[in-house]
Scaffold this motif. Sequence first.
Motif, PDB file in Angstrom:
ATOM      1  N   TYR A  41       0.846  -1.196   0.000  1.00 55.33           N
ATOM      2  CA  TYR A  41       0.000   0.000   0.000  1.00 55.33           C
ATOM      3  C   TYR A  41       0.880   1.244   0.000  1.00 55.33           C
ATOM      4  CZ  TYR A  41      -3.966   2.999   1.215  1.00 55.33           C
ATOM      5  OH  TYR A  41      -4.943   3.962   1.219  1.00 55.33           O
ATOM      6  N   ASP A  42       0.642   2.140  -0.948  1.00 52.45           N
ATOM      7  CA  ASP A  42       1.491   3.333  -1.047  1.00 52.45           C
ATOM      8  C   ASP A  42       0.699   4.646  -1.057  1.00 52.45           C
ATOM      9  OD1 ASP A  42       0.350   3.244  -3.547  1.00 52.45           O
ATOM     10  OD2 ASP A  42       2.237   3.145  -4.643  1.00 52.45           O
ATOM     11  N   LYS A  43      -0.545   4.608  -0.614  1.00 54.86           N
ATOM     12  CA  LYS A  43      -1.391   5.803  -0.646  1.00 54.86           C
ATOM     13  C   LYS A  43      -1.530   6.480   0.725  1.00 54.86           C
ATOM     14  CE  LYS A  43      -4.109   3.907  -4.438  1.00 54.86           C
ATOM     15  NZ  LYS A  43      -3.478   2.610  -4.572  1.00 54.86           N
ATOM     16  N   ALA A  44      -0.769   6.023   1.713  1.00 53.44           N
ATOM     17  CA  ALA A  44      -0.906   6.556   3.070  1.00 53.44           C
ATOM     18  C   ALA A  44      -0.292   7.942   3.200  1.00 53.44           C
ATOM     19  CB  ALA A  44      -0.251   5.612   4.062  1.00 53.44           C
ATOM     20  N   ASP A  45      -0.932   8.756   4.026  1.00 57.09           N
ATOM     21  CA  ASP A  45      -0.360  10.050   4.388  1.00 57.09           C
ATOM     22  C   ASP A  45       0.700   9.871   5.472  1.00 57.09           C
ATOM     23  OD1 ASP A  45      -2.069  11.713   2.704  1.00 57.09           O
ATOM     24  OD2 ASP A  45      -3.687  11.101   4.047  1.00 57.09           O
ATOM     25  N   ILE A  46       0.447   8.919   6.372  1.00 55.79           N
ATOM     26  CA  ILE A  46       1.374   8.620   7.465  1.00 55.79           C
ATOM     27  C   ILE A  46       1.427   7.100   7.652  1.00 55.79           C
ATOM     28  CG2 ILE A  46       1.873   8.907   9.931  1.00 55.79           C
ATOM     29  CD1 ILE A  46       0.192  11.424   9.909  1.00 55.79           C
ATOM     30  N   VAL A  47       2.640   6.569   7.898  1.00 59.40           N
ATOM     31  CA  VAL A  47       2.811   5.147   8.182  1.00 59.40           C
ATOM     32  C   VAL A  47       3.287   5.005   9.627  1.00 59.40           C
ATOM     33  CG1 VAL A  47       4.079   3.044   7.603  1.00 59.40           C
ATOM     34  CG2 VAL A  47       3.376   4.605   5.780  1.00 59.40           C
ATOM     35  N   TYR A  48       2.620   4.123  10.362  1.00 58.42           N
ATOM     36  CA  TYR A  48       2.992   3.812  11.737  1.00 58.42           C
ATOM     37  C   TYR A  48       3.457   2.362  11.754  1.00 58.42           C
ATOM     38  CZ  TYR A  48       0.229   7.954  12.856  1.00 58.42           C
ATOM     39  OH  TYR A  48      -0.268   9.230  12.903  1.00 58.42           O
ATOM     40  N   SER A  49       4.609   2.089  12.369  1.00 57.59           N
ATOM     41  CA  SER A  49       5.102   0.710  12.379  1.00 57.59           C
ATOM     42  C   SER A  49       5.575   0.300  13.764  1.00 57.59           C
ATOM     43  CB  SER A  49       6.238   0.547  11.374  1.00 57.59           C
ATOM     44  OG  SER A  49       7.348   1.338  11.728  1.00 57.59           O
ATOM     45  N   ASP A  50       5.238  -0.923  14.122  1.00 53.54           N
ATOM     46  CA  ASP A  50       5.676  -1.520  15.384  1.00 53.54           C
ATOM     47  C   ASP A  50       6.371  -2.835  15.086  1.00 53.54           C
ATOM     48  OD1 ASP A  50       4.879   0.132  17.609  1.00 53.54           O
ATOM     49  OD2 ASP A  50       2.789  -0.362  17.152  1.00 53.54           O
ATOM     50  N   LYS A  51       7.364  -3.155  15.911  1.00 52.47           N
ATOM     51  CA  LYS A  51       8.029  -4.453  15.839  1.00 52.47           C
ATOM     52  C   LYS A  51       7.857  -5.113  17.196  1.00 52.47           C
ATOM     53  CE  LYS A  51      11.261  -3.627  12.121  1.00 52.47           C
ATOM     54  NZ  LYS A  51      12.590  -3.936  11.621  1.00 52.47           N
ATOM     55  N   VAL A  52       6.651  -5.618  17.398  1.00 52.58           N
ATOM     56  CA  VAL A  52       6.276  -6.224  18.674  1.00 52.58           C
ATOM     57  C   VAL A  52       5.111  -7.186  18.430  1.00 52.58           C
ATOM     58  CG1 VAL A  52       4.704  -4.349  19.290  1.00 52.58           C
ATOM     59  CG2 VAL A  52       5.743  -5.677  21.094  1.00 52.58           C
ATOM     60  N   SER A  53       4.952  -8.161  19.271  1.00 52.05           N
ATOM     61  CA  SER A  53       3.908  -9.167  19.109  1.00 52.05           C
ATOM     62  C   SER A  53       2.510  -8.555  19.062  1.00 52.05           C
ATOM     63  CB  SER A  53       3.976 -10.176  20.259  1.00 52.05           C
ATOM     64  OG  SER A  53       2.864 -11.056  20.198  1.00 52.05           O
ATOM     65  N   GLY A  54       1.664  -9.137  18.221  1.00 52.18           N
ATOM     66  CA  GLY A  54       0.270  -8.700  18.121  1.00 52.18           C
ATOM     67  C   GLY A  54      -0.558  -9.125  19.311  1.00 52.18           C
ATOM     68  N   LYS A  55       0.009  -9.978  20.168  1.00 52.40           N
ATOM     69  CA  LYS A  55      -0.701 -10.387  21.376  1.00 52.40           C
ATOM     70  C   LYS A  55      -0.782  -9.236  22.373  1.00 52.40           C
ATOM     71  CE  LYS A  55       1.795 -14.378  21.562  1.00 52.40           C
ATOM     72  NZ  LYS A  55       2.423 -15.456  22.294  1.00 52.40           N
ATOM     73  N   ASP A  56       0.187  -8.330  22.270  1.00 55.66           N
ATOM     74  CA  ASP A  56       0.260  -7.198  23.194  1.00 55.66           C
ATOM     75  C   ASP A  56      -0.440  -5.995  22.574  1.00 55.66           C
ATOM     76  OD1 ASP A  56       0.893  -5.300  25.052  1.00 55.66           O
ATOM     77  OD2 ASP A  56       3.055  -5.413  24.766  1.00 55.66           O
ATOM     78  N   LYS A  57      -1.499  -5.530  23.195  1.00 51.91           N
ATOM     79  CA  LYS A  57      -2.238  -4.369  22.678  1.00 51.91           C
ATOM     80  C   LYS A  57      -1.492  -3.062  22.931  1.00 51.91           C
ATOM     81  CE  LYS A  57      -6.633  -2.037  23.020  1.00 51.91           C
ATOM     82  NZ  LYS A  57      -7.751  -1.795  23.872  1.00 51.91           N
ATOM     83  N   GLU A  58      -0.602  -3.069  23.899  1.00 56.22           N
ATOM     84  CA  GLU A  58       0.181  -1.881  24.239  1.00 56.22           C
ATOM     85  C   GLU A  58       1.389  -1.780  23.307  1.00 56.22           C
ATOM     86  OE1 GLU A  58      -0.763   0.467  26.428  1.00 56.22           O
ATOM     87  OE2 GLU A  58      -2.579  -0.728  26.625  1.00 56.22           O
ATOM     88  N   ARG A  59       1.156  -1.240  22.109  1.00 62.83           N
ATOM     89  CA  ARG A  59       2.228  -1.055  21.129  1.00 62.83           C
ATOM     90  C   ARG A  59       2.419   0.440  20.912  1.00 62.83           C
ATOM     91  NH1 ARG A  59      -0.758  -4.265  16.880  1.00 62.83           N
ATOM     92  NH2 ARG A  59      -2.165  -4.974  18.500  1.00 62.83           N
ATOM     93  N   PRO A  60       3.660   0.908  20.992  1.00 60.33           N
ATOM     94  CA  PRO A  60       3.916   2.356  20.950  1.00 60.33           C
ATOM     95  C   PRO A  60       3.298   3.083  19.753  1.00 60.33           C
ATOM     96  CG  PRO A  60       5.949   1.158  21.425  1.00 60.33           C
ATOM     97  CD  PRO A  60       4.897   0.142  21.140  1.00 60.33           C
ATOM     98  N   GLN A  61       3.539   2.600  18.550  1.00 60.26           N
ATOM     99  CA  GLN A  61       3.046   3.317  17.377  1.00 60.26           C
ATOM    100  C   GLN A  61       1.540   3.153  17.189  1.00 60.26           C
ATOM    101  OE1 GLN A  61       4.822   5.512  15.071  1.00 60.26           O
ATOM    102  NE2 GLN A  61       5.809   5.507  17.073  1.00 60.26           N
ATOM    103  N   LEU A  62       0.992   2.017  17.586  1.00 59.52           N
ATOM    104  CA  LEU A  62      -0.462   1.838  17.538  1.00 59.52           C
ATOM    105  C   LEU A  62      -1.114   2.866  18.458  1.00 59.52           C
ATOM    106  CD1 LEU A  62      -3.030   0.288  16.676  1.00 59.52           C
ATOM    107  CD2 LEU A  62      -2.622  -1.224  18.646  1.00 59.52           C
TER     108      LEU A  62
END
Length: 189
Positions: free
Chosen positions: A22-43
């Motif tokens: 996908y290349d149409k985003a105005d802003i990209v947020y990325s995390d490198k952490v398990s999806g089991k954890d809801k507490e993700r910095p960029q999310l």
Amino acid sequence: MIKYYVRVSTVEQKLNRQLLAYDKADIVYSDKVSGKDKERPQLKVMLEGLQNGDVVVVKSLDRLSRSTMDLLEITKEIEDKRATLKVLDKDIDTGTAIGKFFLTIIGAVVELERENINQRVREGVAIAKAEGKYKGRKKGSIELKGDSLNRFKMFYNKGFNKTELSKEFGVPRATIYRWEKVLKERGDL
């Protein structure tokens, strides 16, 4: 504004596949952490910054959450800000009633499949152990280098504890202790 959220589970994994999708985003947020954890910095940053009319895009549901409950909570948070969620690989748009319905159903199916995979892996490991074939992860299979090394040193020097570092880098605490020992021996810490 279109906000694209990408996530991988460990620092060793690459975001390229999601970024190329996908290349149409105005802003990209990325995390490198398990999806089991809801507490993700960029999310968290993305959700806090949502405004009326924004669109959150993810490549697939499992990038947003591995749990149906968390998925529904995140979706509610998006909707409470009068934004919508689009899932590329399932063509889901929560701006429609049918999109909301499919999101709930597919989220439950994704969680079920994840649990089935985990169960099969546990059974396979148990069989391999019983046959004397399972030796665990190869020593040194989680390496720290490049940008990850620089990030680790930065967080370490800022006083992050072992648990925080473990969550940030998506590795067991034992790996954090090993990294610390190796870096101290090399004179990098």
